[in-house]
Design a protein around this motif. Structure first.
Motif, PDB file in Angstrom:
ATOM      1  N   ASN A  14       0.504  -1.562 -12.261  1.00 35.80           N
ATOM      2  CA  ASN A  14      -0.823  -0.608 -12.535  1.00 35.80           C
ATOM      3  C   ASN A  14      -0.067   0.053 -13.389  1.00 35.80           C
ATOM      4  N   LEU A  57      -2.475   9.532 -11.850  1.00 33.27           N
ATOM      5  CA  LEU A  57      -2.655   9.709 -10.762  1.00 33.27           C
ATOM      6  C   LEU A  57      -3.464  10.852  -9.999  1.00 33.27           C
ATOM      7  N   VAL A 116       6.241   8.401  -8.890  1.00 30.93           N
ATOM      8  CA  VAL A 116       6.921   8.847 -10.761  1.00 30.93           C
ATOM      9  C   VAL A 116       7.570   9.529 -11.237  1.00 30.93           C
ATOM     10  N   GLU A 117       7.754  10.685 -10.157  1.00 28.33           N
ATOM     11  CA  GLU A 117       8.275  11.827 -10.372  1.00 28.33           C
ATOM     12  C   GLU A 117      10.018  11.466  -9.893  1.00 28.33           C
ATOM     13  N   ARG A 118      10.220  10.427  -8.422  1.00 27.31           N
ATOM     14  CA  ARG A 118      12.165  10.196  -8.750  1.00 27.31           C
ATOM     15  C   ARG A 118      12.102   9.003  -9.639  1.00 27.31           C
ATOM     16  N   GLU A 122       1.894  10.713   2.425  1.00 27.68           N
ATOM     17  CA  GLU A 122       0.408  11.476   2.343  1.00 27.68           C
ATOM     18  C   GLU A 122      -0.344  10.800   4.595  1.00 27.68           C
ATOM     19  N   ALA A 133       0.057   3.939 -14.354  1.00 26.67           N
ATOM     20  CA  ALA A 133       0.692   4.552 -13.590  1.00 26.67           C
ATOM     21  C   ALA A 133       2.190   4.758 -13.299  1.00 26.67           C
ATOM     22  N   PRO A 155       7.073  14.146   1.211  1.00 31.41           N
ATOM     23  CA  PRO A 155       6.542  13.195   0.060  1.00 31.41           C
ATOM     24  C   PRO A 155       5.338  12.842   0.568  1.00 31.41           C
ATOM     25  N   GLN A 206       3.317   6.136   3.990  1.00 27.16           N
ATOM     26  CA  GLN A 206       3.188   6.559   2.986  1.00 27.16           C
ATOM     27  C   GLN A 206       3.098   7.589   2.133  1.00 27.16           C
ATOM     28  N   ILE A 207       4.075   6.908   0.474  1.00 27.26           N
ATOM     29  CA  ILE A 207       4.608   7.764  -0.169  1.00 27.26           C
ATOM     30  C   ILE A 207       4.145   7.846  -1.628  1.00 27.26           C
ATOM     31  N   SER A 208       3.479   9.141  -1.882  1.00 25.81           N
ATOM     32  CA  SER A 208       2.498   9.561  -3.053  1.00 25.81           C
ATOM     33  C   SER A 208       2.933   8.996  -4.132  1.00 25.81           C
ATOM     34  N   PRO A 209       2.361   7.743  -4.523  1.00 21.49           N
ATOM     35  CA  PRO A 209       2.488   7.633  -6.421  1.00 21.49           C
ATOM     36  C   PRO A 209       2.938   8.486  -6.825  1.00 21.49           C
ATOM     37  N   GLU A 210       3.093   9.811  -7.153  1.00 27.08           N
ATOM     38  CA  GLU A 210       3.358  10.306  -8.088  1.00 27.08           C
ATOM     39  C   GLU A 210       4.647  10.997  -7.445  1.00 27.08           C
ATOM     40  N   VAL A 211       4.901  10.770  -6.501  1.00 25.22           N
ATOM     41  CA  VAL A 211       5.821  10.784  -6.226  1.00 25.22           C
ATOM     42  C   VAL A 211       7.256  10.076  -6.961  1.00 25.22           C
ATOM     43  N   GLY A 263       1.028  -0.885   0.042  1.00 24.42           N
ATOM     44  CA  GLY A 263      -0.073  -0.257  -0.146  1.00 24.42           C
ATOM     45  C   GLY A 263       0.385   1.360  -0.156  1.00 24.42           C
ATOM     46  N   PHE A 264       1.518   1.111  -1.227  1.00 31.35           N
ATOM     47  CA  PHE A 264       3.078   1.947  -1.168  1.00 31.35           C
ATOM     48  C   PHE A 264       3.614   2.820   0.253  1.00 31.35           C
ATOM     49  N   TRP A 265       3.503   1.544   1.582  1.00 29.36           N
ATOM     50  CA  TRP A 265       4.453   2.409   2.999  1.00 29.36           C
ATOM     51  C   TRP A 265       5.479   2.171   2.537  1.00 29.36           C
TER      52      TRP A 265
END
Lengths: 303, 375
Positions: free
Chosen positions: A257, B94, A239-241, B348, A259, B346, A232-237, A201-203
């Motif tokens: 996914n 996203l 993608v960006e990093r 949430e 994305a 970064p 939990q880290i943002s999924p857009e982060v 879960g993006f943890w």
């Protein structure tokens, strides 16, 4: 809520007794020969409350309410002393028959007393008062949160407590040697790939965790370096990093996914799942997990 | 001063020539002028909030660029791409799915909350009152912690389990509280009590499952705290039909809800079929809530506060209250999700934490300002 108590059972599964930092500060991974340990009693351990807990003889019936402590005791050949533990201990297989007395939310004092232990080891402080009121001897040492090399010291401490100092020294020294071997191989390498661990879960662990330290050792750049503890880290982060390596509890949740289609780890097929929970328990197996990760990321360097 | 309850359809004068000839009854009352402007304003606000929030997130896409990126997908518009490809992924795969999902989930929760507050005549009613959340929580926990596979062929079973359990829990509460004497639906007080009791039972079941399970509870806890972090377009598509059908049903009973504020007995005397309204309203609200919860977890406060806020400002007529509260709930949840993804970037925050932290003070402010007793 990032680290609910029950969760910590696994994630920061505690190590044994804390030793003076001096013992491992300067060159932590150097397998220097420490002074020959002697099985001498009385032996005093400082607990996480700052009290001295004194052992006049090795405890015969230990409730080790901690995955790491159980693993250490079995690794140094003293597993027969473990009479009780918590519900989630899954390693080693020989520990399967050990009585279970609850989890972080319900610690059964009654069951603990019924096991007639002469030592109860805990990594969180909530049950201490009840245990002491029941007349039990308690050793409370918090989980390791960084500096996994201290696992070696925890192994030695358990050796001293159980009168198996030389067996413990062997295990601890081996642990340090294996860490040192990785350090040596990594020595002349520049910065490695960027990486992320998704425990579900993006943890993701930040840099101030045992995992963050493993990332440092393997020269991985943790893209969640600015996360505190586990979060939990943002999924857009993500993608960006653009991490080049992702260690995921559920790789399909990343690769499936849309994305993340263009994330380097996905396009390069570098989304890995570790074969065991070794890296979430600060015991002797921790180094197995480090070596597995090293071999996944640098297949040419480690076999 | 506004009347406490718009009992009649105001705009129609009693003396209107046609009115006297009609059979006295709700169906035949002439219709009032519907305040379309209010609803359209709500739609405009929701759309504006959605577009603006597309430019806000942990990855710093300048709002103007975000607007250009949105415009570039409009047919007939040529916009030169001045941004990296990764931003396209971030915006379209996203950020927008979570904005849309937050919007529709917020609408569903607020509409359900408004319907329940009207149906139960209870200001404390929220969409979770009679078991939807606790049931969904039990279903989700069971799916996550028991050994069953959590996905089949790439389709996650978690929402299915949560949805099913939520519907079953409410159905059980409804069936248990049904009165045997052929009364029109269960007595509402009994339904609330049965719902609360079954909620406790389901909550205890979920807690028990967690205690007996694998120690890594993070997936369960994140799910329970609610959020849009893993929203995808397919989630939005799944949610939309529930919102459309549920909201239509609830709107059909808007006038009935107005009359029901007098109490069940009076409503029947006025010729309102309470017996049919109860299962329809409970069913519609449950479907909307169960779908929302299964896709985004348990998000508190939206379903409670959005309807009250609208009621405090624009009065309790359900014909306006229901749509405006839904639009408000959608906009509020989109904004809450913006805060959830930016405040500790970064990392949430769980969106449920944000809705409570922002919702509670705002609501207290409204209460204070209006000194309203019109709840």
């Amino acid at each position: 809520m990032a680290n609910p108590p029950l969760d910590r059972l696994r994630l920061y599964a505690a190590a044994a007794a804390a030793l003076v930092l001096a013992a491992c500060s300067a060159q932590p991974a150097q397998p220097t020969a420490p002074p020959a340990p002697s099985a001498v009693f009385p032996y005093a351990v400082q607990d996480s409350r700052g009290n001295e807990v004194v052992f006049d003889s090795p405890p015969d019936r230990i409730i080790a309410f901690d995955s790491a402590a159980v693993e250490i005791l079995f690794a140094i050949g003293e597993g027969h002393r473990v009479v009780g533990t918590h519900d989630f201990v899954t390693y080693p297989p020989e520990a399967a028959g050990v009585a279970r007395i609850g989890d972080a939310f319900n610690f059964s004092i009654e069951k603990a007393v019924a096991l007639k232990p002469d030592l109860v080891f805990v990594f969180f402080d909530s049950p201490i008062e009840d245990l002491e009121r029941a007349g039990l001897k308690v050793l409370y040492v918090e989980s390791l949160k960084d500096e996994f090399i201290q696992i070696a010291d925890n192994i030695r401490t358990w050796g001293r407590i159980t009168g198996a100092a030389s067996a413990a020294e062997e295990v601890a020294a081996r642990f340090q040697e294996r860490v040192a071997a990785i350090e040596k191989k990594m020595e002349n390498r520049g910065r490695g790939p960027s990486a992320l661990q998704d425990v579900g879960g993006f943890w993701a662990p930040g840099q101030d965790t045992l995992m963050g330290e493993v990332f440092d050792l393997l020269k991985l750049r943790n893209i969640a370096h600015d996360v505190e503890g586990y979060a939990q880290i943002s999924p857009e982060v993500i993608v960006e990093r653009d991490p080049a390596v992702i260690i995921a509890a559920d790789p399909a949740s990343i690769t499936g996914n849309p994305a993340f289609r263009d994330v380097t780890a996905v396009t390069d097929g570098a989304v890995f799942k570790l074969s065991s929970d070794a890296l979430s328990i600060a015991g002797p197996r921790f180094i197995d997990g480090v070596e597995e990760l090293a071999a996944l990321i640098y297949p040419n360097l480690f076999e | 001063m506004k009347p406490l309850l718009p009992l009649r359809r105001e705009a129609a004068a009693d003396s209107a020539p046609g009115a006297a000839q009609r059979v006295p009854g709700v169906e035949s009352l002439p219709s009032f002028t519907y305040p379309w402007r209010r609803v359209l304003a709500g739609v405009a606000v929701l759309a504006a909030v959605g577009i603006v929030s597309a430019g806000i997130g942990p990855v710093g896409i300048p709002p103007l660029t975000a607007a250009k990126m949105l415009a570039s997908r409009l047919p007939g518009l040529e916009v030169a791409q001045t941004w990296p490809d990764s931003w396209d992924t971030i915006l379209w795969q996203l950020r927008l799915p979570r904005i849309v999902l937050a919007g529709v989930v917020g609408m569903a929760l607020a509409a359900s909350g408004a319907a329940y507050q009207g149906l139960f005549r209870n200001p404390l009613a929220d969409p979770y009152l009679i078991g939807a959340a606790a049931g969904a929580g039990l279903g989700a926990t069971a799916a996550l912690v028991t050994g069953v596979p959590t996905s089949i062929g790439g389709v996650s079973l978690l929402p299915v389990a949560a949805f099913t359990a939520a519907v079953l829990t409410v159905t059980a509460a409804y069936a248990i509280s049904r009165s045997p004497v052929g009364a029109p639906g269960p007595p509402l007080t009994t339904l609330i009590l049965a719902g609360v009791a079954i909620s406790s039972l389901a909550g205890a079941g979920a807690a028990f499952l967690m205690l007996r399970s694998d120690p890594d509870l993070r997936p369960v806890l994140s799910w329970l705290m609610g959020g849009f972090i893993s929203a995808e377009w397919s989630d939005c598509l799944l949610m939309l039909p529930y919102l459309a059908v549920g909201f239509s049903v609830v709107m059909t009973y808007a006038w009935t809800l107005n009359v029901m504020q007098l109490g069940e007995g009076h409503s029947r005397q006025l010729g309102v079929d309470v017996g049919r309204a109860k299962p329809a309203l409970v069913g519609a609200a449950t479907l909307m809530t169960a779908a929302a919860v299964s896709l985004s977890g348990i998000i508190g406060f939206v379903g409670l506060v959005a309807p009250h806020a609208v009621r405090l400002v624009w009065g309790p007529d359900h014909r306006t209250l229901l749509p405006v509260a839904a639009l408000t709930g959608g906009a509020f949840l989109i904004l809450a999700d913006v805060a959830a993804r930016t405040l500790i970037s970064p990392a949430e925050l769980p969106v449920g934490v944000v809705t409570a932290v922002c919702g509670a003070p705002f609501f207290l402010y409204l209460l204070r300002r209006r000194r309203a007793h019109a709840l």
